[in-house]
Design a protein around this motif. Structure first.
Motif, PDB file in Angstrom:
ATOM      1  N   PHE A  33      -0.012   4.837  -2.108  1.00 21.09           N
ATOM      2  CA  PHE A  33      -1.462   4.693  -2.250  1.00 21.09           C
ATOM      3  C   PHE A  33      -2.160   6.051  -2.246  1.00 21.09           C
TER       4      PHE A  33
ATOM      5  N   MET B 199      -5.957  11.260   5.253  1.00 18.14           N
ATOM      6  CA  MET B 199      -6.371  10.872   3.895  1.00 18.14           C
ATOM      7  C   MET B 199      -7.574  11.703   3.447  1.00 18.14           C
TER       8      MET B 199
ATOM      9  N   ILE C  32     -11.918   5.011   2.339  1.00 18.59           N
ATOM     10  CA  ILE C  32     -12.097   6.459   2.118  1.00 18.59           C
ATOM     11  C   ILE C  32     -11.756   6.806   0.666  1.00 18.59           C
ATOM     12  N   ALA C  33     -10.666   6.212   0.160  1.00 20.85           N
ATOM     13  CA  ALA C  33     -10.261   6.461  -1.232  1.00 20.85           C
ATOM     14  C   ALA C  33     -11.308   5.915  -2.203  1.00 20.85           C
TER      15      ALA C  33
ATOM     16  N   LYS D  81       0.826  -1.216   0.000  1.00 16.01           N
ATOM     17  CA  LYS D  81       0.000   0.000   0.000  1.00 16.01           C
ATOM     18  C   LYS D  81       0.861   1.266   0.000  1.00 16.01           C
TER      19      LYS D  81
ATOM     20  N   VAL E 175      -8.501   3.465   5.358  1.00 11.62           N
ATOM     21  CA  VAL E 175      -7.936   4.453   4.423  1.00 11.62           C
ATOM     22  C   VAL E 175      -8.309   4.069   2.989  1.00 11.62           C
ATOM     23  N   ALA E 176      -8.208   2.772   2.665  1.00 10.10           N
ATOM     24  CA  ALA E 176      -8.566   2.309   1.317  1.00 10.10           C
ATOM     25  C   ALA E 176     -10.043   2.561   1.032  1.00 10.10           C
TER      26      ALA E 176
ATOM     27  N   LEU F  42      -7.608  14.326   0.225  1.00  5.98           N
ATOM     28  CA  LEU F  42      -8.496  14.215  -0.943  1.00  5.98           C
ATOM     29  C   LEU F  42      -9.400  15.441  -1.063  1.00  5.98           C
TER      30      LEU F  42
ATOM     31  N   VAL G  64     -16.045  10.936   2.743  1.00  5.09           N
ATOM     32  CA  VAL G  64     -16.357  10.273   4.008  1.00  5.09           C
ATOM     33  C   VAL G  64     -15.230  10.550   5.000  1.00  5.09           C
TER      34      VAL G  64
ATOM     35  N   GLN H 159      -6.571   8.044   8.732  1.00  7.50           N
ATOM     36  CA  GLN H 159      -7.840   8.192   8.014  1.00  7.50           C
ATOM     37  C   GLN H 159      -8.207   9.667   7.834  1.00  7.50           C
TER      38      GLN H 159
ATOM     39  N   THR I 105      -4.202   7.625  -5.405  1.00  9.45           N
ATOM     40  CA  THR I 105      -5.600   8.045  -5.268  1.00  9.45           C
ATOM     41  C   THR I 105      -5.761   9.500  -5.706  1.00  9.45           C
TER      42      THR I 105
END
Lengths: 348, 76
Positions: free
Chosen positions: A274, A238, B42-43, A50, B39-40, A242, B53, A235, A278
């Motif tokens: 990762f 991330m 959310i992506a 990842k 995390v994955a 984004l 989210v 989290q 993304t």
């Protein structure tokens, strides 16, 4: 004329360009195999798939961010010995300084043998720090305060990380970069006006809570001393990335009066593979115009962008005239982005 | 935004075998559901549904269906 004013500072508005860049990584390299032996409960292969990070460099016990910055600068001066005497401002971006005070950049001025007529500041900023530093250097140069700025980025986050913290230990590496920003004649391509954003409501998502004076206040009020270790809410970071990075990229493109299609290479903060992938998909950027490579280096915080720039130059992906979009994002929470047109003045 | 395609994408995102997830499966019974998978997810939600989210949103979810409803609510 003031006694300490320098005759080599251009009297008229100049353009700021990146004219040189070197980086330094500590010699100790921690591989996946070594991490796996130490932490057998961690699925390091899955994590590495990842993060895209297979090893990282870690500073020695006695090696500080100041030491790494000096090593990066000396590596730079070994290829550009004439540059040392011309530097009239040094900026050190770090969140792991050698001292609370004095300013680590002041000690570095002396260690590097820079002019005593040189300005020096530390900037406490993380993953957006390189772009923030470029903006400060541009301001110093284009207002005639300096003609040659040495921007140092250096971190030893490893010293903050708890050995059992899987989320940070598998990502962050130590390292430093030295970037020379110089004045050239006005109108030449160079560093455009950066765009900045800050959301301090997310401060707790990437934090070292203990060790400074908030800790004293908490303890005196009867609270428990906060942790001296790096805490990351991956989290939340991330989600922030984004949400905010596409916006700051758009803002930087707008400030440079250009569009995404005109960018030859996007060099984002190399947080982890990762997250970068993304972001790339979200911003609809083709892989060939996007740098994503920290396999053997890890996330070196404010040094990831200059390290990537140097690697891209060495790989022939950046040449004179290349139009780049640089974006840093993370701790603060903060983000910053800027368009840079690569200067023919750059000497490898 | 349909539940079956959401579950398919969810399984891909967290690297769980296809067709093994019921909508009402509690998240704490999913072996793959850890911090890396969050995390994955959310992506996945962002790229597939333009759904921002947050970590707090996910903390309030107990089942896969809760994740679906959250993503649907946040979809732009």
């Amino acid at each position: 004329m003031l006694e300490n004013s320098r005759c080599d500072v251009p009297p008229t508005i100049s353009t700021s360009v990146i004219s040189g860049l070197s980086y330094y990584l500590p010699s100790r390299e921690v591989s996946l195999a070594e991490l796996s032996r130490e932490q057998p409960d961690w699925d390091v292969q899955r994590i590495a798939a990842k993060t895209g990070i297979s090893s990282r460099h870690i500073a020695a016990e006695t090696e500080t961010a100041g030491d790494l910055a000096v090593a990066a600068a000396e590596k730079f001066f070994s290829t550009r010995p004439g540059a040392r005497a011309s530097i009239d401002y040094v900026i050190l971006c770090t969140q792991s300084p050698d001292y609370f005070l004095p300013t680590t950049a002041c000690t570095i001025q002396h260690r590097l043998g820079l002019s005593t007529r040189c300005g020096a500041i530390d900037v406490n900023q993380g993953c957006s720090g390189f772009v923030v530093g470029l903006g400060l250097a541009k301001g110093l140069i284009e207002t005639g305060q300096a003609g040659s700025v040495l921007l140092l980025t250096a971190e030893t986050y490893s010293k903050y990380i708890h050995p059992d913290d899987r989320s940070t230990r598998t990502i962050f590496g130590d390292g430093a970069a030295a970037t020379l920003i110089e004045a050239v004649g006005g109108g030449a391509p160079g560093i455009a006006v950066p765009a900045y954003a800050t959301d301090g409501s997310g401060a707790a998502d990437l934090i070292v809570e203990g060790g400074a004076f908030r800790e004293r206040a908490i303890v005196q009020a009867g609270g428990t001393a906060p942790s001296p270790h790096l805490h990351m809410n991956g989290q939340a970071v991330m989600a922030f990335t984004l949400r905010e990075v596409p916006r700051i990229v758009e803002a930087a493109l707008s400030r440079a009066n250009t569009g995404s299609a005109e960018i030859d290479l996007f060099v984002m903060h190399q947080a982890n593979a990762f997250m970068l992938e993304t972001l790339r998909k979200k911003m609809a950027i083709e892989p060939e115009r996007y740098w994503n490579d920290i396999a053997s280096i890890g996330n070196t915080v404010s040094s990831t962008i200059p390290i990537a720039l140097r690697q891209a130059v060495d790989a022939g992906r950046i040449r004179a005239g290349s139009k780049l979009l640089l974006a840093g994002f993370g701790v603060g929470l903060s983000s910053a982005a800027v368009v840079v047109e690569w200067s023919p003045a750059f000497t490898a | 935004m349909e539940l079956p395609s959401f579950i398919k994408g969810f399984e891909e995102a967290i690297e769980r075998p296809a067709g093994t997830t019921d909508a009402d499966l509690p998240l704490d019974q999913i072996g793959e559901w850890d911090s890396v998978s969050v995390v994955a997810f959310i992506a996945f939600a962002d790229l597939t549904y333009n759904a921002a989210v947050s970590a707090d949103d996910i903390e309030k979810c107990a089942t896969v269906r809760d994740l679906f409803e959250t993503a649907r609510r946040r979809a732009g």
